[in-house]
Design a protein around this motif. Structure first.
Motif, mmCIF file in Angstrom:
data_model
loop_
_atom_site.group_PDB
_atom_site.id
_atom_site.type_symbol
_atom_site.label_atom_id
_atom_site.label_comp_id
_atom_site.label_asym_id
_atom_site.label_seq_id
_atom_site.Cartn_x
_atom_site.Cartn_y
_atom_site.Cartn_z
ATOM 1 N N VAL A 74 2.251 -77.316 -23.284
ATOM 2 C CA VAL A 74 2.922 -76.483 -22.279
ATOM 3 C C VAL A 74 3.554 -75.269 -22.950
ATOM 4 O O VAL A 74 3.728 -75.238 -24.175
ATOM 5 C CB VAL A 74 4.021 -77.279 -21.519
ATOM 6 N N VAL A 75 3.879 -74.269 -22.144
ATOM 7 C CA VAL A 75 4.613 -73.106 -22.631
ATOM 8 C C VAL A 75 5.998 -73.127 -21.996
ATOM 9 O O VAL A 75 6.143 -73.282 -20.780
ATOM 10 C CB VAL A 75 3.867 -71.790 -22.319
ATOM 11 N N VAL A 76 7.030 -73.024 -22.830
ATOM 12 C CA VAL A 76 8.422 -73.045 -22.377
ATOM 13 C C VAL A 76 8.867 -71.608 -22.110
ATOM 14 O O VAL A 76 8.712 -70.725 -22.975
ATOM 15 C CB VAL A 76 9.330 -73.698 -23.432
ATOM 16 N N VAL A 77 9.416 -71.373 -20.912
ATOM 17 C CA VAL A 77 9.792 -70.021 -20.485
ATOM 18 C C VAL A 77 11.118 -70.069 -19.726
ATOM 19 O O VAL A 77 11.510 -71.122 -19.214
ATOM 20 C CB VAL A 77 8.708 -69.409 -19.564
ATOM 21 N N ASP A 93 -3.143 -65.254 -20.432
ATOM 22 C CA ASP A 93 -1.889 -64.899 -19.761
ATOM 23 C C ASP A 93 -0.771 -64.614 -20.766
ATOM 24 O O ASP A 93 0.222 -63.958 -20.422
ATOM 25 C CB ASP A 93 -1.447 -66.034 -18.836
ATOM 26 N N LEU A 94 -0.929 -65.099 -21.994
ATOM 27 C CA LEU A 94 0.112 -64.924 -23.014
ATOM 28 C C LEU A 94 -0.208 -63.805 -24.004
ATOM 29 O O LEU A 94 0.539 -63.596 -24.968
ATOM 30 C CB LEU A 94 0.300 -66.238 -23.798
ATOM 31 N N ALA A 95 -1.301 -63.108 -23.773
ATOM 32 C CA ALA A 95 -1.769 -62.118 -24.749
ATOM 33 C C ALA A 95 -0.715 -61.075 -25.092
ATOM 34 O O ALA A 95 -0.599 -60.639 -26.250
ATOM 35 C CB ALA A 95 -3.040 -61.446 -24.231
ATOM 36 N N ASP A 96 0.074 -60.638 -24.126
ATOM 37 C CA ASP A 96 1.061 -59.580 -24.358
ATOM 38 C C ASP A 96 2.479 -60.126 -24.535
ATOM 39 O O ASP A 96 3.438 -59.345 -24.609
ATOM 40 C CB ASP A 96 1.044 -58.578 -23.200
ATOM 41 N N GLU A 97 2.621 -61.458 -24.574
ATOM 42 C CA GLU A 97 3.947 -62.061 -24.686
ATOM 43 C C GLU A 97 4.360 -62.237 -26.146
ATOM 44 O O GLU A 97 3.521 -62.506 -27.020
ATOM 45 C CB GLU A 97 3.973 -63.430 -23.996
ATOM 46 N N PRO A 113 -1.198 -68.370 -29.689
ATOM 47 C CA PRO A 113 -1.480 -67.283 -28.742
ATOM 48 C C PRO A 113 -0.363 -66.239 -28.730
ATOM 49 O O PRO A 113 0.750 -66.474 -29.216
ATOM 50 C CB PRO A 113 -1.560 -68.011 -27.395
ATOM 51 N N GLY A 114 -0.684 -65.078 -28.147
ATOM 52 C CA GLY A 114 0.314 -64.040 -27.965
ATOM 53 C C GLY A 114 0.604 -63.249 -29.230
ATOM 54 O O GLY A 114 -0.109 -63.338 -30.230
ATOM 55 N N ARG A 115 1.685 -62.471 -29.160
ATOM 56 C CA ARG A 115 2.120 -61.655 -30.300
ATOM 57 C C ARG A 115 3.251 -62.406 -31.006
ATOM 58 O O ARG A 115 4.345 -62.581 -30.456
ATOM 59 C CB ARG A 115 2.591 -60.284 -29.819
ATOM 60 N N LEU A 116 2.990 -62.877 -32.209
ATOM 61 C CA LEU A 116 3.947 -63.737 -32.906
ATOM 62 C C LEU A 116 5.137 -62.937 -33.429
ATOM 63 O O LEU A 116 4.977 -61.851 -33.999
ATOM 64 C CB LEU A 116 3.272 -64.452 -34.076
ATOM 65 N N ILE A 117 6.322 -63.489 -33.237
ATOM 66 C CA ILE A 117 7.530 -62.928 -33.834
ATOM 67 C C ILE A 117 7.534 -63.310 -35.311
ATOM 68 O O ILE A 117 7.336 -64.474 -35.670
ATOM 69 C CB ILE A 117 8.784 -63.470 -33.118
ATOM 70 N N LEU A 137 8.629 -66.689 -26.050
ATOM 71 C CA LEU A 137 8.191 -67.917 -25.403
ATOM 72 C C LEU A 137 7.769 -68.921 -26.480
ATOM 73 O O LEU A 137 7.562 -68.567 -27.632
ATOM 74 C CB LEU A 137 7.042 -67.642 -24.438
ATOM 75 N N LEU A 138 7.582 -70.177 -26.071
ATOM 76 C CA LEU A 138 7.309 -71.230 -27.039
ATOM 77 C C LEU A 138 6.257 -72.189 -26.489
ATOM 78 O O LEU A 138 6.354 -72.624 -25.332
ATOM 79 C CB LEU A 138 8.596 -72.005 -27.353
ATOM 80 N N VAL A 139 5.278 -72.541 -27.306
ATOM 81 C CA VAL A 139 4.249 -73.511 -26.940
ATOM 82 C C VAL A 139 4.498 -74.810 -27.700
ATOM 83 O O VAL A 139 4.575 -74.808 -28.931
ATOM 84 C CB VAL A 139 2.841 -72.965 -27.247
ATOM 85 N N VAL A 140 4.608 -75.924 -26.963
ATOM 86 C CA VAL A 140 4.910 -77.229 -27.561
ATOM 87 C C VAL A 140 4.232 -78.338 -26.756
ATOM 88 O O VAL A 140 3.811 -78.111 -25.617
ATOM 89 C CB VAL A 140 6.436 -77.511 -27.582
ATOM 90 N N PRO A 141 4.131 -79.546 -27.316
ATOM 91 C CA PRO A 141 3.721 -80.692 -26.495
ATOM 92 C C PRO A 141 4.744 -80.938 -25.381
ATOM 93 O O PRO A 141 5.935 -80.670 -25.552
ATOM 94 C CB PRO A 141 3.711 -81.858 -27.496
ATOM 95 N N GLN A 142 4.281 -81.440 -24.256
ATOM 96 C CA GLN A 142 5.153 -81.629 -23.102
ATOM 97 C C GLN A 142 6.362 -82.516 -23.419
ATOM 98 O O GLN A 142 7.455 -82.276 -22.912
ATOM 99 C CB GLN A 142 4.369 -82.225 -21.944
ATOM 100 N N SER A 143 6.175 -83.523 -24.258
ATOM 101 C CA SER A 143 7.291 -84.425 -24.563
ATOM 102 C C SER A 143 8.428 -83.689 -25.273
ATOM 103 O O SER A 143 9.602 -84.007 -25.071
ATOM 104 C CB SER A 143 6.816 -85.597 -25.420
#
Length: 229
Positions: A74-77, A93-97, A113-117, A137-143
């Motif tokens: 999931v992506v946390v927003v 959808d995350l390409a510009d995030e 994905p996206g533009r990494l900080i 934003l952050l991508v992680v396992p749902q748990s």
């Protein structure tokens, strides 16, 4: 019989299996040891845990591992982010995030994905705080998203990215220990009567005395009464 030490990484909930263990082996204590994803394999290798619930992939040197289940990514927003209008998000959808990539990331990326900080937070929990501050934003396992839940944040399923696979790992040895075999049987859903599982430990057995067999008495109801002389 000694107790059983089980390590587990953040987000993994062993409660169901621990409950079954207590029902089947009430005289064998089970100790839970929370450990970071990075430290979990070495915890088992050093013998500080008999087994561990962890996320793949890992360095399997000296370890067995059986996959148990796959977690949704999931992506946390923030709750007011435009992404929340969709029920499911794609990588495009995350390409510009702006995306956060914590150092303890458990997903097996070719490239996130996206533009990494550039500055990477040390832990997932730190990255969640930065999401709440609007940094990225952050991508992680749902748990893990559930574990670090905040009222001002939400998450959406993300497709086209690696998934997290939870596994049970234990040390390689000539013979797997009896308690490890019991726990493997539990996580695989074996019943107590399964022929594939080990025998019940002696500490949990109860001896059953054989009942004496009563001698059959003769049926006197059909015998003729004796005549008196």
């Amino acid at each position: 019989m000694t107790g059983f030490r089980l390590g587990y990484v953040p987000g993994v909930t062993p409660a169901k299996w621990v409950r079954i263990w207590a029902e089947r082996l009430p005289r064998v204590p089970l100790e839970l040891i929370q450990v970071t994803a990075a430290d979990a394999p070495d915890l088992v290798r050093r013998g500080e845990a008999d087994a561990a619930l962890l996320r793949l992939p890992i360095d399997r040197t000296g370890l067995h591992a059986i996959p148990l289940y796959v977690e949704q990514t999931v992506v946390v927003v923030p709750k007011d982010h435009v992404i929340t209008a969709a029920d499911e998000i794609t990588v495009d959808d995350l390409a510009d995030e702006l995306m956060l990539h914590p150092q303890d990331d458990v997903l097996d990326w070719d490239r996130p994905p996206g533009r990494l900080i550039e500055e990477r937070p040390a832990r997932t929990g730190d990255a969640v705080e930065l999401v709440a501050m609007g940094t990225g934003l952050l991508v992680v396992p749902q748990s893990l998203a559930r574990l670090h839940h905040r009222k001002d944040l939400t998450y959406r399923p993300l497709t086209g990215v690696p998934e997290s696979q939870v596994a049970l790992s234990w040390p390689e040895a000539d013979e797997t220990g009896e308690l490890v075999e019991h726990f493997i049987g539990i996580v695989r859903g074996r019943t107590t009567n399964s022929t594939r599982g080990p025998a019940t430990p002696k500490a949990a057995k109860k001896s059953v005395a054989k009942r004496p067999v009563a001698k059959k008495q003769p049926d006197r109801s059909r015998q003729k009464p004796r005549r008196r002389r």
